[in-house]
Design an enzyme around this catalytic site. Sequence first.
Site, mmCIF file in Angstrom:
data_model
loop_
_atom_site.group_PDB
_atom_site.id
_atom_site.type_symbol
_atom_site.label_atom_id
_atom_site.label_comp_id
_atom_site.label_asym_id
_atom_site.label_seq_id
_atom_site.Cartn_x
_atom_site.Cartn_y
_atom_site.Cartn_z
ATOM 1 N N GLY A 14 -0.178 89.695 -24.245
ATOM 2 C CA GLY A 14 0.607 90.893 -23.909
ATOM 3 C C GLY A 14 0.925 90.936 -22.415
ATOM 4 O O GLY A 14 1.160 92.001 -21.845
ATOM 5 N N LYS A 15 0.969 89.745 -21.805
ATOM 6 C CA LYS A 15 1.247 89.667 -20.357
ATOM 7 C C LYS A 15 2.620 90.249 -20.028
ATOM 8 O O LYS A 15 2.781 90.971 -19.045
ATOM 9 C CB LYS A 15 1.192 88.191 -19.888
ATOM 10 C CG LYS A 15 -0.148 87.537 -20.099
ATOM 11 C CD LYS A 15 -0.126 86.059 -19.719
ATOM 12 C CE LYS A 15 0.709 85.196 -20.630
ATOM 13 N NZ LYS A 15 0.223 85.064 -22.006
ATOM 14 N N GLN A 224 0.983 81.415 -20.527
ATOM 15 C CA GLN A 224 -0.089 80.898 -21.388
ATOM 16 C C GLN A 224 -1.375 81.705 -21.139
ATOM 17 O O GLN A 224 -1.300 82.847 -20.751
ATOM 18 C CB GLN A 224 -0.327 79.395 -21.144
ATOM 19 C CG GLN A 224 0.790 78.495 -21.688
ATOM 20 C CD GLN A 224 2.038 78.472 -20.843
ATOM 21 O OE1 GLN A 224 2.018 78.213 -19.649
ATOM 22 N NE2 GLN A 224 3.182 78.730 -21.457
HETATM 23 P P1 GDP Z 1 2.616 87.319 -23.829
HETATM 24 O O1 GDP Z 1 3.012 85.915 -24.118
HETATM 25 O O2 GDP Z 1 1.242 87.431 -23.270
HETATM 26 O O3 GDP Z 1 3.626 88.047 -22.979
HETATM 27 O O4 GDP Z 1 2.572 88.067 -25.228
HETATM 28 P P2 GDP Z 1 3.686 87.975 -26.390
HETATM 29 O O5 GDP Z 1 4.869 88.760 -25.972
HETATM 30 O O6 GDP Z 1 3.899 86.569 -26.821
HETATM 31 O O7 GDP Z 1 2.919 88.674 -27.587
HETATM 32 C C1 GDP Z 1 2.440 89.980 -27.486
HETATM 33 C C2 GDP Z 1 3.086 90.818 -28.605
HETATM 34 O O8 GDP Z 1 2.386 92.034 -28.728
HETATM 35 C C3 GDP Z 1 4.512 91.216 -28.302
HETATM 36 O O9 GDP Z 1 5.224 91.324 -29.519
HETATM 37 C C4 GDP Z 1 4.375 92.594 -27.653
HETATM 38 O O10 GDP Z 1 5.536 93.407 -27.817
HETATM 39 C C5 GDP Z 1 3.224 93.148 -28.433
HETATM 40 N N1 GDP Z 1 2.336 94.067 -27.720
HETATM 41 C C6 GDP Z 1 1.949 94.038 -26.420
HETATM 42 N N2 GDP Z 1 1.005 94.972 -26.200
HETATM 43 C C7 GDP Z 1 0.779 95.586 -27.387
HETATM 44 C C8 GDP Z 1 -0.127 96.615 -27.825
HETATM 45 O O11 GDP Z 1 -0.940 97.133 -27.061
HETATM 46 N N3 GDP Z 1 -0.065 96.955 -29.153
HETATM 47 C C9 GDP Z 1 0.804 96.382 -30.023
HETATM 48 N N4 GDP Z 1 0.793 96.785 -31.292
HETATM 49 N N5 GDP Z 1 1.660 95.425 -29.640
HETATM 50 C C10 GDP Z 1 1.631 95.018 -28.348
HETATM 51 P P1 IMO Z 2 2.598 82.603 -23.520
HETATM 52 O O1 IMO Z 2 2.992 82.548 -22.058
HETATM 53 C C1 IMO Z 2 0.462 80.787 -26.869
HETATM 54 C C2 IMO Z 2 0.113 76.425 -26.846
HETATM 55 C C3 IMO Z 2 0.869 75.730 -27.980
HETATM 56 C C4 IMO Z 2 -0.014 74.535 -28.188
HETATM 57 C C5 IMO Z 2 -0.472 74.191 -26.765
HETATM 58 C C6 IMO Z 2 0.349 73.081 -26.103
HETATM 59 O O2 IMO Z 2 3.636 83.198 -24.391
HETATM 60 O O3 IMO Z 2 1.241 83.211 -23.675
HETATM 61 P P2 IMO Z 2 2.784 73.019 -25.066
HETATM 62 O O4 IMO Z 2 4.131 73.284 -25.697
HETATM 63 O O5 IMO Z 2 2.480 73.893 -23.909
HETATM 64 O O6 IMO Z 2 2.583 71.571 -24.773
HETATM 65 O O7 IMO Z 2 1.738 73.375 -26.230
HETATM 66 O O8 IMO Z 2 -0.341 75.381 -26.011
HETATM 67 N N1 IMO Z 2 0.942 77.335 -26.033
HETATM 68 C C7 IMO Z 2 0.925 78.665 -26.159
HETATM 69 N N2 IMO Z 2 0.271 79.465 -27.038
HETATM 70 N N3 IMO Z 2 1.227 81.342 -25.904
HETATM 71 C C8 IMO Z 2 1.860 80.548 -25.012
HETATM 72 O O9 IMO Z 2 2.537 81.041 -23.949
HETATM 73 C C9 IMO Z 2 1.758 79.152 -25.136
HETATM 74 N N4 IMO Z 2 2.275 78.106 -24.447
HETATM 75 C C10 IMO Z 2 1.752 76.999 -25.000
HETATM 76 O O10 IMO Z 2 0.948 76.532 -29.115
HETATM 77 O O11 IMO Z 2 -1.163 74.903 -28.907
#
Ligand code: GDP
Ligand code: IMO
Length: 424
Positions: A14-15, A224
């Site tokens: 949730g970054k 990540q």
């Molecule tokens: P990131 O890669 O760390 O930025 O996270 P992602 O965006 O890949 O995945 C987080 C998901 O959770 C996204 O769909 C967000 O919209 C959602 N999200 C973030 N914070 C919350 C929360 O507190 N509750 C819920 N239900 N969803 C959240």
């Molecule tokens: P965010 O920033 C979750 C995982 C891939 C795989 C491993 C290597 O959205 O959190 P790569 O394509 O980097 O060589 O894949 O790392 N992976 C992630 N998993 N969130 C990510 O980014 C990821 N970026 C890479 O699924 O297991």
Amino acid sequence: MNSCVVGLQWGDEGKGKIVDVLAEHSDIVVRYSGGANAGHTVVVGDSRFALHLLPSGAVRQMPICVITNAVVVDPDTLIKEIDNLAQKNITLNNRLFISENAHVVLDYHKKEDQLREESLGKNKLGTTIRGIGPCYADKVGRSYAVRMADLRDLKKLKAKLQTIVDYKNKIFAALYNAEPISADNIFEKCKSYADKLLPFTIDTTEFLHKSIADGKSILFEGAQGSLLDLDHGTFPFVTSSNSSALGMPAGSGVPAKMVDKFIGVAKAYTTRVGAGPFPTEQDNEIGQYIRERGGEYGTTTGRPRRCGWFDAVAVSYAVTIGAIDSIALMHLDTLAGLKNIKICRTYKIDGKETTFFPADTARLSKAECIYETVPGWDEEITEVSNFNDLPLNAQNFICRIEEETGKPITIIGVGPKRKQTIFR
Ligand code: GDP
Ligand code: IMO
Ligand code: MG
């Protein structure tokens, strides 16, 4: 005040949401590592943005967005992102800077990623196929690397690409019996990348240090998660960059001591995409419940995420190596309705208990989790805006995680929207 937001688990904590929320008070938002393997979701009203390369601060009209040296830039994805935002009347003109020293992901990197994964069969890593590993490998190997600055001298680049593509085609044919790629096609694409991206390309290290001297507030956005860190994560099931907080100084050129606060982001449970050990995984109806309620499907690849209980051993390790000051605990809302919730406090490996996370996958694969079980809550909490208004069992769960990790939980996520954020 400069801060850094970093994932404490295996990514997708949730970054994006937290960076978007904190960007309101930041002059500059910086992506310092990884590439388009990242998928950071920002929800603004009814709009949902999935950002892969642009810092999440981009969706606000104000902050300057910077992509620094250690990011591997896939120009196709970046240009698409810039265009998508422009269609929503969010312009990046005069507020996006890309490092001239950042490496460029080209089509042969993605092809190599895909061919290697396919050839590994059941031993594949489960990468995102975004060309990340091959591009970082070329960076470390140096001879066949392309940086943003190379787009400035197209004549020189043309010759360089011919050498690189000849080399890559030999590998594609010998190892994978695959079709060759065309150096001319890659060069034509590079010409258009130069047109579109060179106006944004500068020395970002100089820019960031001048900004710090001018008293600007900078927010660094990790990609990540700490456990995917190339040197400190669960190798080889990691990404190819330093995705823990340790990657921030090297990736951006700004020393960690110039950052006032490192904020770690963790979910109230754990997820992982791709292969590799995952001690608290619940490959059962609990995992299914979390996946459906939490919408746990990959932002970049759409793959279902593996789900499991909160792992205090793993998160404490990420806190330790990152000198994390405070934690943002996301997705607390997702756990509502579970009768009991578990927190892993200790691993038992070869009969011995340990609370220090072993990044060595052979040892980690043997870890048996010793859990503490705490009572859950039934109430939906997506409208709660005060810690004291959370169900008592939810409050207790948070306090237990604070005790286990030794860090205060100062932000709590109760939904994907900006206002679904509790500050303490
Ligand atoms: P990131 O890669 O760390 O930025 O996270 P992602 O965006 O890949 O995945 C987080 C998901 O959770 C996204 O769909 C967000 O919209 C959602 N999200 C973030 N914070 C919350 C929360 O507190 N509750 C819920 N239900 N969803 C959240
Ligand atoms: P965010 O920033 C979750 C995982 C891939 C795989 C491993 C290597 O959205 O959190 P790569 O394509 O980097 O060589 O894949 O790392 N992976 C992630 N998993 N969130 C990510 O980014 C990821 N970026 C890479 O699924 O297991
Ligand atoms: Mg993500």
